[in-house]
Design a protein around this motif. Structure first.
Motif, PDB file in Angstrom:
ATOM      1  N   PRO A   1      24.121  47.380  58.428  1.00 10.58           N
ATOM      2  CA  PRO A   1      25.008  46.961  59.479  1.00 10.58           C
ATOM      3  C   PRO A   1      24.770  45.542  59.711  1.00 10.58           C
ATOM      4  CG  PRO A   1      24.317  49.139  59.896  1.00 10.58           C
ATOM      5  CD  PRO A   1      23.271  48.407  58.888  1.00 10.58           C
ATOM      6  N   SER A   2      25.682  44.569  59.892  1.00  7.22           N
ATOM      7  CA  SER A   2      25.501  43.222  60.399  1.00  7.22           C
ATOM      8  C   SER A   2      26.414  42.695  61.596  1.00  7.22           C
ATOM      9  CB  SER A   2      25.739  42.484  59.137  1.00  7.22           C
ATOM     10  OG  SER A   2      27.125  42.420  58.691  1.00  7.22           O
ATOM     11  N   PRO A   3      26.059  43.155  62.693  1.00  4.72           N
ATOM     12  CA  PRO A   3      26.938  42.883  63.776  1.00  4.72           C
ATOM     13  C   PRO A   3      26.302  41.794  64.334  1.00  4.72           C
ATOM     14  CG  PRO A   3      25.855  44.954  64.428  1.00  4.72           C
ATOM     15  CD  PRO A   3      25.842  44.772  62.824  1.00  4.72           C
TER      16      PRO A   3
ATOM     17  N   PRO B   1      23.823  33.727  60.726  1.00  6.21           N
ATOM     18  CA  PRO B   1      24.243  33.893  62.034  1.00  6.21           C
ATOM     19  C   PRO B   1      24.873  35.302  62.539  1.00  6.21           C
ATOM     20  CG  PRO B   1      26.075  32.817  61.180  1.00  6.21           C
ATOM     21  CD  PRO B   1      24.910  32.708  60.052  1.00  6.21           C
ATOM     22  N   VAL B   2      24.562  36.260  61.624  1.00  6.78           N
ATOM     23  CA  VAL B   2      25.018  37.587  61.936  1.00  6.78           C
ATOM     24  C   VAL B   2      23.811  38.525  61.157  1.00  6.78           C
ATOM     25  CG1 VAL B   2      27.751  37.402  61.770  1.00  6.78           C
ATOM     26  CG2 VAL B   2      26.355  37.800  59.640  1.00  6.78           C
ATOM     27  N   GLY B   3      23.734  39.758  61.723  1.00 13.95           N
ATOM     28  CA  GLY B   3      22.824  40.717  61.288  1.00 13.95           C
ATOM     29  C   GLY B   3      21.457  40.473  61.461  1.00 13.95           C
ATOM     30  N   ALA B   4      21.152  39.995  62.686  1.00 15.19           N
ATOM     31  CA  ALA B   4      19.698  39.665  63.170  1.00 15.19           C
ATOM     32  C   ALA B   4      18.919  40.937  62.868  1.00 15.19           C
ATOM     33  CB  ALA B   4      19.667  39.118  64.459  1.00 15.19           C
TER      34      ALA B   4
ATOM     35  N   SER C   1      15.749  41.384  60.507  1.00 16.82           N
ATOM     36  CA  SER C   1      14.249  41.478  60.964  1.00 16.82           C
ATOM     37  C   SER C   1      13.895  42.722  60.509  1.00 16.82           C
ATOM     38  CB  SER C   1      14.361  41.468  62.582  1.00 16.82           C
ATOM     39  OG  SER C   1      14.960  42.796  63.097  1.00 16.82           O
ATOM     40  N   SER C   2      14.616  43.711  60.108  1.00 14.94           N
ATOM     41  CA  SER C   2      13.986  44.983  59.479  1.00 14.94           C
ATOM     42  C   SER C   2      13.426  44.960  58.177  1.00 14.94           C
ATOM     43  CB  SER C   2      15.019  46.081  59.428  1.00 14.94           C
ATOM     44  OG  SER C   2      16.197  45.782  58.349  1.00 14.94           O
ATOM     45  N   LYS C   3      14.058  43.865  57.410  1.00 15.88           N
ATOM     46  CA  LYS C   3      13.747  43.409  55.930  1.00 15.88           C
ATOM     47  C   LYS C   3      12.325  42.567  56.218  1.00 15.88           C
ATOM     48  CE  LYS C   3      16.330  45.771  53.229  1.00 15.88           C
ATOM     49  NZ  LYS C   3      15.707  46.803  52.448  1.00 15.88           N
TER      50      LYS C   3
ATOM     51  N   ILE D   1      17.464  37.329  53.137  1.00 14.42           N
ATOM     52  CA  ILE D   1      17.991  37.151  54.381  1.00 14.42           C
ATOM     53  C   ILE D   1      16.794  37.339  55.556  1.00 14.42           C
ATOM     54  CG2 ILE D   1      18.744  39.610  55.198  1.00 14.42           C
ATOM     55  CD1 ILE D   1      21.646  38.334  56.016  1.00 14.42           C
ATOM     56  N   ALA D   2      15.777  37.921  54.933  1.00  9.54           N
ATOM     57  CA  ALA D   2      14.631  38.051  56.069  1.00  9.54           C
ATOM     58  C   ALA D   2      13.939  36.598  56.305  1.00  9.54           C
ATOM     59  CB  ALA D   2      13.460  38.871  55.502  1.00  9.54           C
ATOM     60  N   ARG D   3      14.217  35.809  55.351  1.00 10.50           N
ATOM     61  CA  ARG D   3      13.473  34.380  55.463  1.00 10.50           C
ATOM     62  C   ARG D   3      14.481  33.232  55.605  1.00 10.50           C
ATOM     63  NH1 ARG D   3      10.646  34.402  50.338  1.00 10.50           N
ATOM     64  NH2 ARG D   3      11.516  36.297  50.045  1.00 10.50           N
TER      65      ARG D   3
END
Length: 256
Positions: free
Chosen positions: A98-100, A153-156, A160-162, A147-149
């Motif tokens: 999910p990427s809210p 602007p979405v899916g924080a 962070s989980s990755k 997207i971890a690095r």
């Protein structure tokens, strides 16, 4: 194929579609007996049928890795039995995305992302590692993400989980390498299986514009990297996050 995983056993989570499916099929083609794990029995049995039709060995193990430690331990036990008493390779691939935006992320969504993406593989690895050590060692491969690095602007929470999984990769390498377990991760770029019915760019494709690859990657690219990290060819590779992302994080992206 070159039988690089001959006589090895492997548990691949989230193996009923996309990257996980490709990894399971590639492992089997290289000689591994694969436990195909996922929530959807119909899709899982299709993966097993594909592997067996090509002469490989596979079994489907239904599991809902929702972060409950007991569910992770149960899958470890079931996979150990199905694979003849040992697990040589563990691929922590299952995840949700999910990427809210941050204001739109409620507590339930936050907890679910971390439960599936971090807590479940944490307790699965904890359950599998003793079996690996007893058998003389093994390999753990985690799935991170570009997207971890590279912030978007979405899916924080997903990002962070990755990031947590990439940090666990290094921590587990320090913890388990003295006992014979190599731990590494793969960080994919935008990866998907093209649908013939699709027209034009799909969501996420724009993220690969201007990269050296120029477009999204296919699951087979990640599977080939996983075969390498699981094989003896990577015996000197420890605690590494291998970018298989079309150059997304390592090369400046030029606007098109």
């Amino acid at each position: 194929m070159s039988n690089r995983l001959h006589n090895k056993t492997a548990l691949v989570t989230g193996a009923t579609s996309n990257i996980g499916r490709a990894i399971a099929v590639a492992f089997a083609a290289e000689g591994a007996h694969v436990a195909v794990s996922g929530r959807n029995r119909e899709r899982g049995e299709e993966v097993v049928s594909t592997i067996r039709a090509a002469g490989g060995k596979a079994d489907f193990l239904r599991a809902d890795l929702d972060g409950n430690a007991a569910a992770s331990r149960a899958l470890a036990d079931e996979a150990t039995r199905a694979l003849g008493g040992r697990i040589d390779i563990l691929v922590n691939n299952a995840g949700i995305y999910p990427s809210p935006s941050t204001p739109d992320t409620d507590e339930e969504t936050f907890d679910r992302i971390y439960a599936v993406n971090v807590k479940a593989p944490f307790f699965l690895t904890a359950a599998v590692a003793p079996t690996m050590i007893e058998a003389g060692g093994g390999a753990v491969i985690n799935l991170g993400s570009w997207i971890a690095r590279l912030g978007v602007p979405v899916g924080a929470v997903y990002s962070s989980s990755k990031g947590a999984m990439e940090t666990l990769t290094r921590a587990w390498s320090a913890e388990y390498s003295p006992r014979g377990i190599r731990v590494n991760a793969i960080s994919p770029g935008v990866v998907r299986t093209p649908d013939p019915a699709e027209t034009g760019d799909q969501p996420g494709d724009i993220m690969m514009k201007g990269t050296p690859a120029g477009s999204f990657g296919r699951p087979d690219a990640i599977a080939r990297a996983a075969v390498y990290l699981a094989s003896d060819e990577a015996d000197f590779v420890h605690g590494t996050v291998l970018d298989v992302d079309g150059g997304r994080t390592g090369v400046a992206v030029i606007a098109q």
